[in-house]
Design a protein around this motif. Sequence first.
Motif, PDB file in Angstrom:
ATOM      1  N   UNK A  33     -38.692  11.318 -14.906  1.00  0.00           N
ATOM      2  CA  UNK A  33     -38.770  12.679 -14.355  1.00  0.00           C
ATOM      3  C   UNK A  33     -37.360  13.272 -14.175  1.00  0.00           C
ATOM      4  N   UNK A  34     -36.418  12.433 -13.758  1.00  0.00           N
ATOM      5  CA  UNK A  34     -35.037  12.903 -13.567  1.00  0.00           C
ATOM      6  C   UNK A  34     -34.414  13.308 -14.902  1.00  0.00           C
ATOM      7  N   UNK A  73     -32.301  12.985 -23.088  1.00  0.00           N
ATOM      8  CA  UNK A  73     -31.186  13.101 -22.144  1.00  0.00           C
ATOM      9  C   UNK A  73     -30.082  12.126 -22.554  1.00  0.00           C
ATOM     10  N   UNK A  74     -28.805  12.554 -22.401  1.00  0.00           N
ATOM     11  CA  UNK A  74     -27.706  11.675 -22.823  1.00  0.00           C
ATOM     12  C   UNK A  74     -27.418  10.596 -21.791  1.00  0.00           C
ATOM     13  N   UNK A 104     -35.715  -4.003 -18.485  1.00  0.00           N
ATOM     14  CA  UNK A 104     -35.307  -2.794 -17.774  1.00  0.00           C
ATOM     15  C   UNK A 104     -34.397  -1.918 -18.642  1.00  0.00           C
ATOM     16  N   UNK A 105     -33.463  -2.554 -19.317  1.00  0.00           N
ATOM     17  CA  UNK A 105     -32.507  -1.791 -20.149  1.00  0.00           C
ATOM     18  C   UNK A 105     -33.255  -1.082 -21.280  1.00  0.00           C
ATOM     19  N   UNK A 106     -34.183  -1.820 -21.882  1.00  0.00           N
ATOM     20  CA  UNK A 106     -35.029  -1.255 -22.953  1.00  0.00           C
ATOM     21  C   UNK A 106     -35.816  -0.050 -22.420  1.00  0.00           C
ATOM     22  N   UNK A 117     -35.670   3.708 -23.839  1.00  0.00           N
ATOM     23  CA  UNK A 117     -36.867   4.430 -24.281  1.00  0.00           C
ATOM     24  C   UNK A 117     -36.955   5.795 -23.591  1.00  0.00           C
ATOM     25  N   UNK A 118     -36.730   5.809 -22.286  1.00  0.00           N
ATOM     26  CA  UNK A 118     -36.790   7.076 -21.546  1.00  0.00           C
ATOM     27  C   UNK A 118     -35.746   8.062 -22.087  1.00  0.00           C
TER      28      UNK A 118
END
Length: 289
Positions: A97-98, A141-142, A128-130, A134-135
């Motif tokens: 969302x952010x 977003x950069x 978590x990094x993956x 993906x997000x």
Amino acid sequence: QAKSKGKNNYQFYTDKDEKKAKRRLTMEVGLRRALEKEQFFLCYQPQVDIATNKVTGVESLLRWRDDQANIVSPFEFIPVLEDTGMITGVGEWVIRESCRQGVAWEAENLNLKVAVNISIRQLQVPGFVKQIETVLNETGFSANKLELELTENLLIEHIKDTSNTFHELHDLGIKLSIDDFGTGYSSMNYLKRLPFDTLKIDRAFIKDIMNDQDDAAIANAIITLAHSMDMEVVAEGVESSPQLGYLKQRHCDIYQGFLCSPPVNHHLISDLIANYPTSLIDSHSHSVS
Ligand code: C2E
Ligand code: MG
Ligand code: MG
Ligand code: MG
């Protein structure tokens, strides 16, 4: 008489504990369905570059509107999400969302960094990094506009099992920030071992910075430490222009606080930037105590 008083006290505490336990259970039940019911939302608090007085970023802060439409504080519900493991799913929603909002601001020609609070529990989940990658891909977003904030306390305890994750995130270009700096354990060894970009001075030290020499000394030390290690420093909880004036004089980089704005809805961030006053620093601030 003493005995009955003692008994009453005992009674008082059990009632209180029972009430707390009930409240917690009710919250847990409510939180289980909060994502699907779309009861979570984000507020954003501006981060202001002190030298230029420009809003350069925001921090996302999670809110929960429960079944009774009460807005519950994250201080209350984040621990429940963490203890139950629900923080993983909710945390992923917060990141997504952010980032989505960050891209929406780009469409309004607003170039804002977005800082997101992360629980250590999220980092411990394999992949978590993956998940973040993906997000970023899906939202567009950069990585270098995303900052992850972690509090100090659990960092030290988990330095071994999370160190690789921090380096992988850093390698992606994501910024890493230590939240509430100065309130946790005093071992600073991890600063050397983990690739942090930002230190956030806890608002406990900012509150009386004008009157309490110890608080001022600690804030100054954190600013110096951050700069000598090539990190940026953010002051949290800046509420007055004398505080801001002091931080400017000490070359603190960024501030957040009610002086600029409390956490607000995303629309208000756009409005606020459009109407932002040129200077919130009162030039007489140093002569006022
Ligand atoms: P934090 O990350 O240190 O966030 C700063 C808190 O200080 C926010 O409280 C903000 O509303 C408040 N604040 C900002 N400026 C001022 C000021 O000038 N004066 C005063 N008195 N307070 C100010 P909030 O939004 O209630 O959040 C509380 C904490 O909950 C956060 O502290 C953070 O640790 C946690 N939190 C919030 N959202 C999330 C999230 O999405 N994930 C996780 N894991 N934790 C979150
Ligand atoms: Mg934070
Ligand atoms: Mg903080
Ligand atoms: Mg805090």
